[in-house]
Write a protein that holds these residues in place. Structure first.
Motif, PDB file in Angstrom:
ATOM      1  N   PRO A  24     -10.472  20.482 -29.892  1.00 57.12           N
ATOM      2  CA  PRO A  24     -11.747  20.065 -28.904  1.00 57.12           C
ATOM      3  C   PRO A  24     -11.392  18.806 -28.090  1.00 57.12           C
ATOM      4  O   PRO A  24     -10.532  18.043 -28.501  1.00 57.12           O
ATOM      5  CB  PRO A  24     -12.499  19.532 -30.289  1.00 57.12           C
ATOM      6  CG  PRO A  24     -11.935  19.983 -31.630  1.00 57.12           C
ATOM      7  CD  PRO A  24     -10.491  20.232 -31.290  1.00 57.12           C
ATOM      8  N   LEU A  25     -11.769  18.985 -27.063  1.00 57.26           N
ATOM      9  CA  LEU A  25     -11.526  18.065 -25.853  1.00 57.26           C
ATOM     10  C   LEU A  25     -12.734  16.708 -26.189  1.00 57.26           C
ATOM     11  O   LEU A  25     -13.757  16.876 -26.525  1.00 57.26           O
ATOM     12  CB  LEU A  25     -11.765  18.542 -24.661  1.00 57.26           C
ATOM     13  CG  LEU A  25     -10.874  19.770 -24.304  1.00 57.26           C
ATOM     14  CD1 LEU A  25     -11.153  20.272 -23.050  1.00 57.26           C
ATOM     15  CD2 LEU A  25      -9.581  19.141 -24.408  1.00 57.26           C
ATOM     16  N   ASN A  26     -12.019  15.461 -25.832  1.00 55.11           N
ATOM     17  CA  ASN A  26     -12.831  14.550 -25.951  1.00 55.11           C
ATOM     18  C   ASN A  26     -13.757  14.322 -24.720  1.00 55.11           C
ATOM     19  O   ASN A  26     -13.685  14.264 -23.700  1.00 55.11           O
ATOM     20  CB  ASN A  26     -12.109  13.245 -25.774  1.00 55.11           C
ATOM     21  CG  ASN A  26     -12.605  11.736 -25.724  1.00 55.11           C
ATOM     22  OD1 ASN A  26     -14.001  11.659 -26.051  1.00 55.11           O
ATOM     23  ND2 ASN A  26     -11.970  10.790 -25.695  1.00 55.11           N
ATOM     24  N   GLN A  27     -15.154  14.784 -25.140  1.00 50.34           N
ATOM     25  CA  GLN A  27     -16.227  14.805 -24.507  1.00 50.34           C
ATOM     26  C   GLN A  27     -16.468  13.226 -23.745  1.00 50.34           C
ATOM     27  O   GLN A  27     -17.261  13.118 -22.874  1.00 50.34           O
ATOM     28  CB  GLN A  27     -17.477  15.216 -25.219  1.00 50.34           C
ATOM     29  CG  GLN A  27     -17.322  16.670 -25.684  1.00 50.34           C
ATOM     30  CD  GLN A  27     -17.139  17.625 -24.300  1.00 50.34           C
ATOM     31  OE1 GLN A  27     -17.724  17.582 -23.540  1.00 50.34           O
ATOM     32  NE2 GLN A  27     -16.040  18.581 -24.759  1.00 50.34           N
ATOM     33  N   ASN A  28     -15.998  12.188 -24.618  1.00 49.46           N
ATOM     34  CA  ASN A  28     -16.747  10.816 -24.005  1.00 49.46           C
ATOM     35  C   ASN A  28     -15.435  10.030 -23.538  1.00 49.46           C
ATOM     36  O   ASN A  28     -15.417   8.959 -23.403  1.00 49.46           O
ATOM     37  CB  ASN A  28     -17.023  10.114 -25.188  1.00 49.46           C
ATOM     38  CG  ASN A  28     -18.149  10.821 -25.758  1.00 49.46           C
ATOM     39  OD1 ASN A  28     -19.373  11.121 -24.899  1.00 49.46           O
ATOM     40  ND2 ASN A  28     -18.530  10.987 -27.117  1.00 49.46           N
ATOM     41  N   GLU A  29     -14.218  10.676 -23.012  1.00 49.34           N
ATOM     42  CA  GLU A  29     -13.109   9.850 -22.546  1.00 49.34           C
ATOM     43  C   GLU A  29     -13.569   9.307 -21.234  1.00 49.34           C
ATOM     44  O   GLU A  29     -14.260  10.006 -20.319  1.00 49.34           O
ATOM     45  CB  GLU A  29     -12.045  10.967 -22.148  1.00 49.34           C
ATOM     46  CG  GLU A  29     -10.797  10.283 -21.748  1.00 49.34           C
ATOM     47  CD  GLU A  29      -9.909  11.086 -21.469  1.00 49.34           C
ATOM     48  OE1 GLU A  29      -9.295  11.424 -20.458  1.00 49.34           O
ATOM     49  OE2 GLU A  29      -9.422  11.672 -22.761  1.00 49.34           O
ATOM     50  N   PRO A  30     -13.298   8.256 -20.876  1.00 46.73           N
ATOM     51  CA  PRO A  30     -13.629   7.454 -19.567  1.00 46.73           C
ATOM     52  C   PRO A  30     -12.966   8.240 -18.591  1.00 46.73           C
ATOM     53  O   PRO A  30     -11.979   8.698 -18.434  1.00 46.73           O
ATOM     54  CB  PRO A  30     -13.183   6.133 -19.842  1.00 46.73           C
ATOM     55  CG  PRO A  30     -12.801   5.688 -21.205  1.00 46.73           C
ATOM     56  CD  PRO A  30     -12.624   7.276 -21.802  1.00 46.73           C
ATOM     57  N   LYS A  31     -13.806   8.348 -17.508  1.00 47.11           N
ATOM     58  CA  LYS A  31     -13.249   9.080 -16.200  1.00 47.11           C
ATOM     59  C   LYS A  31     -13.295   8.050 -15.144  1.00 47.11           C
ATOM     60  O   LYS A  31     -14.325   8.027 -14.473  1.00 47.11           O
ATOM     61  CB  LYS A  31     -14.058  10.523 -15.914  1.00 47.11           C
ATOM     62  CG  LYS A  31     -13.174  10.934 -14.994  1.00 47.11           C
ATOM     63  CD  LYS A  31     -13.810  12.371 -14.812  1.00 47.11           C
ATOM     64  CE  LYS A  31     -13.028  13.306 -13.762  1.00 47.11           C
ATOM     65  NZ  LYS A  31     -13.729  14.049 -13.087  1.00 47.11           N
ATOM     66  N   PRO A  32     -12.019   7.409 -14.447  1.00 43.78           N
ATOM     67  CA  PRO A  32     -12.221   6.492 -13.508  1.00 43.78           C
ATOM     68  C   PRO A  32     -12.194   7.234 -12.180  1.00 43.78           C
ATOM     69  O   PRO A  32     -12.007   8.487 -12.237  1.00 43.78           O
ATOM     70  CB  PRO A  32     -10.662   5.830 -13.523  1.00 43.78           C
ATOM     71  CG  PRO A  32     -10.317   6.104 -14.964  1.00 43.78           C
ATOM     72  CD  PRO A  32     -10.898   7.580 -15.391  1.00 43.78           C
ATOM     73  N   LYS A  33     -12.631   6.591 -11.239  1.00 39.28           N
ATOM     74  CA  LYS A  33     -12.910   7.249  -9.779  1.00 39.28           C
ATOM     75  C   LYS A  33     -11.454   7.819  -9.454  1.00 39.28           C
ATOM     76  O   LYS A  33     -10.408   7.110  -9.287  1.00 39.28           O
ATOM     77  CB  LYS A  33     -13.382   6.110  -8.720  1.00 39.28           C
ATOM     78  CG  LYS A  33     -14.741   5.782  -9.169  1.00 39.28           C
ATOM     79  CD  LYS A  33     -15.124   4.873  -7.963  1.00 39.28           C
ATOM     80  CE  LYS A  33     -16.598   4.487  -8.127  1.00 39.28           C
ATOM     81  NZ  LYS A  33     -17.339   3.494  -7.139  1.00 39.28           N
ATOM     82  N   PRO A  34     -11.512   8.953  -8.994  1.00 38.91           N
ATOM     83  CA  PRO A  34     -10.406   9.744  -8.185  1.00 38.91           C
ATOM     84  C   PRO A  34     -10.024   9.351  -7.033  1.00 38.91           C
ATOM     85  O   PRO A  34      -9.934  10.091  -6.095  1.00 38.91           O
ATOM     86  CB  PRO A  34     -10.497  11.051  -8.567  1.00 38.91           C
ATOM     87  CG  PRO A  34     -12.092  11.369  -8.404  1.00 38.91           C
ATOM     88  CD  PRO A  34     -12.416  10.056  -8.888  1.00 38.91           C
ATOM     89  N   ILE A  35      -9.756   7.972  -6.896  1.00 38.52           N
ATOM     90  CA  ILE A  35      -9.150   7.484  -5.643  1.00 38.52           C
ATOM     91  C   ILE A  35      -8.155   6.696  -5.938  1.00 38.52           C
ATOM     92  O   ILE A  35      -7.853   6.028  -6.916  1.00 38.52           O
ATOM     93  CB  ILE A  35     -10.208   6.500  -4.563  1.00 38.52           C
ATOM     94  CG1 ILE A  35     -10.840   5.510  -5.839  1.00 38.52           C
ATOM     95  CG2 ILE A  35     -11.426   7.691  -4.447  1.00 38.52           C
ATOM     96  CD1 ILE A  35     -11.868   4.496  -4.893  1.00 38.52           C
ATOM     97  N   ALA A  36      -7.176   6.533  -4.602  1.00 43.52           N
ATOM     98  CA  ALA A  36      -5.909   5.682  -4.857  1.00 43.52           C
ATOM     99  C   ALA A  36      -6.179   4.192  -5.196  1.00 43.52           C
ATOM    100  O   ALA A  36      -7.152   3.745  -4.362  1.00 43.52           O
ATOM    101  CB  ALA A  36      -4.976   5.855  -3.619  1.00 43.52           C
TER     102      ALA A  36
END
Length: 164
Positions: A24-36
């Motif tokens: 199972p994939l972590n549904q609550n993993e933080p996702k930072p902004k995909p910018i440099a």
């Protein structure tokens, strides 16, 4: 307390690899902004050039986020150290025709030992490889990834929001 085993892979990497473990994939993993991230002002010379070379490509394939700056700066610094050691070895080899130096110990005995830049380059190379693997910059690490075209919706958005 010690942590055993390999560090867990980020969910985004598992998705890019097709979730080979089918866990199972972590549904609550933080996702930072995909910018440099911004290039640190203290990077100079070769480290700065490496940052400018690699950031556009990492950003293009979606493997760079705003919080990756420290890791990327560390990679760039190790790259600069490696380049400096390689240049030192090249100059030494050109002048002395060997990769060793003569070391005189405290008793006055002379010994041929590997040039110190060899150890520096070796350590830098190991650190570079570790960072390259983290950012998908080696042929082996890229074979485990699938990069979606930039104009397609991010599959992580659906997974993390519970929509499939």
């Amino acid at each position: 307390m010690s942590i055993r085993g390999r560090p867990p892979k980020p969910t985004a990497l598992k998705v890019l690899e097709g979730n080979p473990g089918k866990r199972p994939l972590n549904q609550n993993e933080p996702k930072p902004k995909p910018i440099a991230p911004e290039r640190p002002s203290w990077l100079t010379g070769e480290a700065k050039r490496e940052w400018e070379r690699i950031v556009p490509e990492l950003e293009r394939v979606g493997l760079l986020t705003v919080v990756d700056g420290a890791a990327l700066a560390n990679y760039c610094q190790w790259w600069a150290i490696y380049v400096q050691a390689a240049k030192e070895l090249k100059a030494h080899l050109k002048e002395h025709k060997k990769l060793t130096i003569t070391y005189v110990n405290t008793q006055g005995a002379e010994n041929e030992v590997p040039h110190p830049a060899i150890a520096i380059a070796e350590k830098a190379s190991k650190n570079i490889k570790a960072f390259c693997t983290e950012f998908g910059l080696t042929p082996a690490s890229r074979t485990r990834m699938e990069v979606k075209p930039v104009d397609e919706p991010d599959p992580m958005e659906g997974l993390l929001s519970g929509v499939k």
